[in-house]
Design a protein around this motif. Structure first.
Motif, PDB file in Angstrom:
ATOM      1  N   ASP A  57       0.809  -1.224   0.000  1.00  0.00           N
ATOM      2  CA  ASP A  57       0.000   0.000   0.000  1.00  0.00           C
ATOM      3  C   ASP A  57       0.842   1.274   0.000  1.00  0.00           C
ATOM      4  OD1 ASP A  57      -2.252  -1.586   0.088  1.00  0.00           O
ATOM      5  OD2 ASP A  57      -2.540  -1.368   2.258  1.00  0.00           O
ATOM      6  N   SER A  58       2.055   1.225   0.608  1.00  0.00           N
ATOM      7  CA  SER A  58       2.797   2.460   0.865  1.00  0.00           C
ATOM      8  C   SER A  58       4.137   2.601   0.164  1.00  0.00           C
ATOM      9  CB  SER A  58       3.044   2.591   2.377  1.00  0.00           C
ATOM     10  OG  SER A  58       1.837   2.518   3.080  1.00  0.00           O
ATOM     11  N   ILE A  59       4.742   1.518  -0.271  1.00  0.00           N
ATOM     12  CA  ILE A  59       6.078   1.566  -0.855  1.00  0.00           C
ATOM     13  C   ILE A  59       5.960   1.451  -2.375  1.00  0.00           C
ATOM     14  CG2 ILE A  59       8.382   0.505  -0.876  1.00  0.00           C
ATOM     15  CD1 ILE A  59       7.633   1.625   1.865  1.00  0.00           C
ATOM     16  N   GLU A  60       6.729   2.257  -3.097  1.00  0.00           N
ATOM     17  CA  GLU A  60       6.629   2.273  -4.560  1.00  0.00           C
ATOM     18  C   GLU A  60       7.239   1.044  -5.216  1.00  0.00           C
ATOM     19  OE1 GLU A  60       7.854   5.828  -6.521  1.00  0.00           O
ATOM     20  OE2 GLU A  60       6.984   7.088  -4.970  1.00  0.00           O
ATOM     21  N   GLY A  61       8.242   0.427  -4.603  1.00  0.00           N
ATOM     22  CA  GLY A  61       8.893  -0.732  -5.204  1.00  0.00           C
ATOM     23  C   GLY A  61       8.020  -1.967  -5.103  1.00  0.00           C
ATOM     24  N   PRO A  62       7.500  -2.484  -6.239  1.00  0.00           N
ATOM     25  CA  PRO A  62       6.620  -3.659  -6.173  1.00  0.00           C
ATOM     26  C   PRO A  62       7.378  -4.915  -5.749  1.00  0.00           C
ATOM     27  CG  PRO A  62       7.055  -3.044  -8.451  1.00  0.00           C
ATOM     28  CD  PRO A  62       7.675  -1.991  -7.593  1.00  0.00           C
ATOM     29  N   LEU A  63       6.738  -5.725  -4.926  1.00  0.00           N
ATOM     30  CA  LEU A  63       7.361  -6.956  -4.441  1.00  0.00           C
ATOM     31  C   LEU A  63       7.503  -7.975  -5.561  1.00  0.00           C
ATOM     32  CD1 LEU A  63       5.614  -7.489  -0.991  1.00  0.00           C
ATOM     33  CD2 LEU A  63       7.987  -6.890  -1.406  1.00  0.00           C
ATOM     34  N   HIS A  64       8.644  -8.615  -5.577  1.00  0.00           N
ATOM     35  CA  HIS A  64       8.896  -9.720  -6.513  1.00  0.00           C
ATOM     36  C   HIS A  64       8.619 -11.041  -5.804  1.00  0.00           C
ATOM     37  CE1 HIS A  64      11.546 -12.815  -8.282  1.00  0.00           C
ATOM     38  NE2 HIS A  64      11.162 -12.273  -9.430  1.00  0.00           N
ATOM     39  N   SER A  65       9.203 -11.212  -4.596  1.00  0.00           N
ATOM     40  CA  SER A  65       9.000 -12.436  -3.823  1.00  0.00           C
ATOM     41  C   SER A  65       9.375 -12.186  -2.372  1.00  0.00           C
ATOM     42  CB  SER A  65       9.837 -13.585  -4.400  1.00  0.00           C
ATOM     43  OG  SER A  65      11.205 -13.234  -4.393  1.00  0.00           O
TER      44      SER A  65
END
Length: 89
Positions: A57-65
């Motif tokens: 919701d808050s961090i711009e870097g999308p999670l990969h794993s």
């Protein structure tokens, strides 16, 4: 007042360590990692999943794993209350 790690372990909490791999916002081909550690309850891991929701919701870097491990450092059978003490010469 925050509980101490020993108090949390006596309540069944264990140390959860997670390594989150995420893509850099400006460079999508670059993976970076972030290590998170907290006392959490297995198998539901409410604090870990709460942190993952916060990240999404808050961090711009999308999670990969996400890779995580959980270690229950103290179980109820390992703790004994000792009343007496013996002294040797």
């Amino acid at each position: 007042m925050q509980e101490t790690p020993t108090e949390l372990m006596l309540k069944g909490y264990g140390l959860t360590t997670a390594e989150l791999f995420y893509r850099m916002p400006d460079y999508r081909n670059v993976l970076n990692s972030f290590v998170w550690q907290e006392y959490d309850l297995a198998p539901d891991h409410p604090k870990l999943f709460g942190f993952i929701e916060f990240w999404q919701d808050s961090i711009e870097g999308p999670l990969h794993s996400v890779r995580f491990t959980h270690r229950k450092m103290l179980s109820s059978g390992e703790w004994r209350h000792v009343v007496g003490e013996f002294h040797y010469h």
